[in-house]
Scaffold this motif. Sequence first.
Motif, mmCIF file in Angstrom:
data_model
loop_
_atom_site.group_PDB
_atom_site.id
_atom_site.type_symbol
_atom_site.label_atom_id
_atom_site.label_comp_id
_atom_site.label_asym_id
_atom_site.label_seq_id
_atom_site.Cartn_x
_atom_site.Cartn_y
_atom_site.Cartn_z
ATOM 1 N N ASN A 134 0.859 -1.179 0.000
ATOM 2 C CA ASN A 134 0.000 0.000 0.000
ATOM 3 C C ASN A 134 0.896 1.230 0.000
ATOM 4 O OD1 ASN A 134 -2.584 -1.294 0.083
ATOM 5 N ND2 ASN A 134 -2.278 -1.715 2.260
ATOM 6 N N ALA A 135 1.066 1.813 -1.168
ATOM 7 C CA ALA A 135 2.047 2.881 -1.329
ATOM 8 C C ALA A 135 1.689 4.114 -0.502
ATOM 9 C CB ALA A 135 2.148 3.275 -2.801
ATOM 10 N N SER A 136 2.683 4.656 0.177
ATOM 11 C CA SER A 136 2.553 5.937 0.874
ATOM 12 C C SER A 136 3.891 6.651 0.750
ATOM 13 C CB SER A 136 2.183 5.731 2.348
ATOM 14 O OG SER A 136 3.147 4.944 3.013
ATOM 15 N N ALA A 137 3.857 7.970 0.858
ATOM 16 C CA ALA A 137 5.022 8.795 0.517
ATOM 17 C C ALA A 137 6.317 8.279 1.134
ATOM 18 C CB ALA A 137 4.771 10.233 0.956
ATOM 19 N N ASN A 138 7.259 7.916 0.279
ATOM 20 C CA ASN A 138 8.551 7.398 0.729
ATOM 21 C C ASN A 138 9.678 7.950 -0.147
ATOM 22 O OD1 ASN A 138 9.669 5.379 2.726
ATOM 23 N ND2 ASN A 138 10.568 4.531 0.879
ATOM 24 N N HIS A 139 9.377 9.033 -0.883
ATOM 25 C CA HIS A 139 10.345 9.585 -1.824
ATOM 26 C C HIS A 139 11.432 10.370 -1.093
ATOM 27 C CE1 HIS A 139 7.114 12.554 -1.295
ATOM 28 N NE2 HIS A 139 8.058 13.474 -1.419
ATOM 29 N N VAL A 140 12.539 10.569 -1.785
ATOM 30 C CA VAL A 140 13.638 11.374 -1.263
ATOM 31 C C VAL A 140 13.657 12.704 -2.013
ATOM 32 C CG1 VAL A 140 15.066 9.456 -0.494
ATOM 33 C CG2 VAL A 140 15.256 10.257 -2.846
ATOM 34 N N ILE A 141 14.224 13.712 -1.363
ATOM 35 C CA ILE A 141 14.357 15.029 -1.973
ATOM 36 C C ILE A 141 15.817 15.450 -1.889
ATOM 37 C CG2 ILE A 141 13.663 17.453 -1.912
ATOM 38 C CD1 ILE A 141 11.080 16.562 -0.519
ATOM 39 N N PHE A 142 16.383 15.738 -3.042
ATOM 40 C CA PHE A 142 17.745 16.259 -3.123
ATOM 41 C C PHE A 142 17.649 17.769 -3.237
ATOM 42 C CE2 PHE A 142 21.207 17.763 -5.912
ATOM 43 C CZ PHE A 142 22.308 17.397 -5.144
ATOM 44 N N ARG A 143 18.225 18.468 -2.267
ATOM 45 C CA ARG A 143 18.127 19.922 -2.267
ATOM 46 C C ARG A 143 19.311 20.572 -2.983
ATOM 47 N NH1 ARG A 143 13.598 20.492 0.495
ATOM 48 N NH2 ARG A 143 13.269 19.467 2.506
ATOM 49 N N GLY A 144 20.503 20.009 -2.833
ATOM 50 C CA GLY A 144 21.665 20.579 -3.491
ATOM 51 C C GLY A 144 22.949 20.134 -2.839
ATOM 52 N N PHE A 145 24.047 20.792 -3.220
ATOM 53 C CA PHE A 145 25.374 20.449 -2.718
ATOM 54 C C PHE A 145 25.865 21.486 -1.711
ATOM 55 C CE2 PHE A 145 25.773 18.234 -6.952
ATOM 56 C CZ PHE A 145 25.868 16.954 -6.423
ATOM 57 N N LEU A 146 26.624 20.999 -0.745
ATOM 58 C CA LEU A 146 27.263 21.846 0.258
ATOM 59 C C LEU A 146 28.768 21.610 0.160
ATOM 60 C CD1 LEU A 146 26.363 23.757 2.628
ATOM 61 C CD2 LEU A 146 26.604 21.778 4.136
ATOM 62 N N GLY A 147 29.528 22.699 -0.023
ATOM 63 C CA GLY A 147 30.971 22.545 -0.178
ATOM 64 C C GLY A 147 31.706 23.835 0.116
ATOM 65 N N PRO A 148 33.007 23.877 -0.172
ATOM 66 C CA PRO A 148 33.818 25.066 0.112
ATOM 67 C C PRO A 148 33.329 26.286 -0.671
ATOM 68 C CG PRO A 148 35.194 23.160 -0.422
ATOM 69 C CD PRO A 148 33.787 22.784 -0.772
ATOM 70 N N LEU A 149 33.690 27.454 -0.180
ATOM 71 C CA LEU A 149 33.307 28.692 -0.859
ATOM 72 C C LEU A 149 33.816 28.736 -2.288
ATOM 73 C CD1 LEU A 149 33.822 31.387 1.936
ATOM 74 C CD2 LEU A 149 31.659 30.509 1.029
ATOM 75 N N SER A 150 34.904 28.018 -2.557
ATOM 76 C CA SER A 150 35.482 28.016 -3.907
ATOM 77 C C SER A 150 34.680 27.184 -4.896
ATOM 78 C CB SER A 150 36.908 27.460 -3.844
ATOM 79 O OG SER A 150 36.897 26.116 -3.345
ATOM 80 N N MET A 151 33.686 26.422 -4.418
ATOM 81 C CA MET A 151 32.974 25.470 -5.268
ATOM 82 C C MET A 151 31.979 26.170 -6.189
ATOM 83 S SD MET A 151 30.686 22.165 -4.133
ATOM 84 C CE MET A 151 29.324 23.137 -3.474
ATOM 85 N N THR A 152 31.983 25.763 -7.447
ATOM 86 C CA THR A 152 30.996 26.226 -8.430
ATOM 87 C C THR A 152 30.571 25.035 -9.278
ATOM 88 O OG1 THR A 152 32.704 26.779 -10.058
ATOM 89 C CG2 THR A 152 31.974 28.545 -8.569
ATOM 90 N N VAL A 153 29.411 25.170 -9.918
ATOM 91 C CA VAL A 153 28.955 24.158 -10.862
ATOM 92 C C VAL A 153 29.433 24.549 -12.252
ATOM 93 C CG1 VAL A 153 26.954 23.071 -11.944
ATOM 94 C CG2 VAL A 153 26.940 23.544 -9.501
ATOM 95 N N ASP A 154 30.033 23.609 -12.940
ATOM 96 C CA ASP A 154 30.540 23.853 -14.287
ATOM 97 C C ASP A 154 29.364 23.821 -15.255
ATOM 98 O OD1 ASP A 154 31.848 24.045 -16.654
ATOM 99 O OD2 ASP A 154 33.098 22.265 -16.396
ATOM 100 N N THR A 155 28.794 24.986 -15.527
ATOM 101 C CA THR A 155 27.636 25.051 -16.425
ATOM 102 C C THR A 155 28.014 24.885 -17.881
ATOM 103 O OG1 THR A 155 27.801 27.466 -16.488
ATOM 104 C CG2 THR A 155 26.332 26.511 -14.831
ATOM 105 N N ASP A 156 29.303 24.894 -18.176
ATOM 106 C CA ASP A 156 29.759 24.707 -19.557
ATOM 107 C C ASP A 156 30.062 23.245 -19.877
ATOM 108 O OD1 ASP A 156 29.658 27.442 -20.098
ATOM 109 O OD2 ASP A 156 31.661 27.754 -19.267
ATOM 110 N N ALA A 157 29.905 22.383 -18.863
ATOM 111 C CA ALA A 157 30.206 20.970 -19.080
ATOM 112 C C ALA A 157 29.252 20.380 -20.123
ATOM 113 C CB ALA A 157 30.070 20.200 -17.770
ATOM 114 N N ILE A 158 29.755 19.482 -20.904
ATOM 115 C CA ILE A 158 28.937 18.836 -21.927
ATOM 116 C C ILE A 158 27.985 17.859 -21.252
ATOM 117 C CG2 ILE A 158 28.960 17.333 -23.942
ATOM 118 C CD1 ILE A 158 31.726 18.433 -24.594
ATOM 119 N N VAL A 159 26.691 18.048 -21.460
ATOM 120 C CA VAL A 159 25.698 17.141 -20.889
ATOM 121 C C VAL A 159 25.815 15.791 -21.590
ATOM 122 C CG1 VAL A 159 23.238 16.722 -20.543
ATOM 123 C CG2 VAL A 159 24.159 19.038 -20.327
#
Length: 396
Positions: A134-159
Motif C-alpha cells: 500500500n504505497a505511501s510517501a517514501n520519496h527522497v528530496i535532493f536539495r543541493g550540494f554543500l561545499g567550500p566557498l570556492s565550489m561552483t557548478v561547471d555550467t559549460d560541461a557537456i551534458v
Amino acid sequence: GGGGGEPLTFISACHGRSLANGFQVVGRHAVLPGADGEACRGVAFDFQGVYIRARLKGATRLAAVMTQAASGAETYRANAFNVHVDSQLASTFDTTTWQGAGDMIVPLFDSHSVAEAHEVVIWKNTEPQFNVGNASANHVIFRGFLGPLSMTVDTDAIVDVRALKVEFLGDSITAGFCNAAPASDSACFCSQIPRQEHFNDSWPALVCEELHAECHVEAWSGLGMVQNCCQQGVTMVPNFWRRTLGSLSGASPTETPAANLWDFKAWRPDVLVVNVGTNDEAGGLSDSVIRRYKREYLSLMHQAVRDYGSSTTLLLACGPMRSGLCPQVRWVVRELKSSFPNLRVEFLDFTQYQPQLSSLFCEHPSAALDALMAHHVLDAMWRLFPVLAPGRRLLV
C-alpha cells in the motif's frame, strides 16, 4: 559551517520549477518550487536507477543536502545510494536513520584536488518503497550540494547525451530484489533488508550500462498487474507506472494526485521492456485472475502505444520465477501485432533460467543470473537494432 569552522557554500539543484544550470537528473523526478514560485525546495524522486549528475569545480570536499518523506513507522523504507566521482565508486549511504529527521547533510567525498573539476553522480540503488503493498510517501528530496566557498557548478560541461532511451517496467525480478544476499545465509531475510537489493547489479542496469543508454525504470517488489503476491496491499503495477513518484498516493493507495501523474509525452523510450505477472501468479491463479490479467496488460500496452507511438519497440518478458502466465503474455504480443501492424513487439522468454534460481536469494535472480538475463535482452536488442551491436557506432 564545516570542520574547523570552514565557511561553506550551498548550491541549489533547481530554481523555481526548473533544474539549475549544470545539473542533470535521469529518471522520473519532480522539481519542487517554493511557495513564492522562485525558491526551490529540491528535486524529488523514488524510482530505482534515478541519478543526479553535476560537474563541480573547486570541490575539495562535498556533501549533499537531502531528506526523505515522512512515512509511518510500518511503511517507512530506507533507500540506498551509490556515489560516483569521475566514474569511480567513491562512497555509499542509506536513509535508515532519516525518518522524521528533516534535512540531512550527507558527506560524499573529501580531499580532492581543488585545481580539477569533478563529475559527481548520486545513484539511487533501491526501489520506491521496498516490499510495501500500500504505497505511501517514501520519496527522497535532493536539495543541493554543500561545499567550500570556492565550489561552483561547471555550467559549460557537456551534458551526457545518450543515443538510446530504454524503459523497464516490472516487479522484484526487475528491481534486483535479494540479488546481493550473502551466499553464507541459510535462510531468506531479503524481505526485511533493502541493503541486499543492488539495482546497479540488476539485469536492467547492466543492459543500460552496456548500451550506454538513458534509462527509466519503474519496478516494485511484490506487486502485480491485477493482484499482488502474498495478500500484499492494493497498489499495483498500473497505479505506480502512471506516477512520477511511485510511492506518492492520493486518498487511497490506488489513487494518484493529479500533480503526480507522469507526463508520458515528456520522455519517449525507443524500447519498453515489461516483465509483470510473477506476483499475479503467486497470488493464486483463477479463471477470473487470468481474464483480468490479459485485459489489463493489453490495456496498459495500448496506452503505451498511444503515448509513445508505434516507433517504440515493446519487449514483453515472462519468467524466470514463474511461467503460468507466459501463454497470456504471448497472447498480448499477438494481439498487439494484430492491432498495430507497424509496431515491433516481441516475447522474451526468461523461463530457461528457472533452474538456476536458489533459495539463498529467495528464489530470485542473483547478481550472476542477472548478468545472464542481461545478455539475453542484449541479444534481442542487437538483433532488433543492428547498429547497437558490439563494434558498431551508436547513431544519435
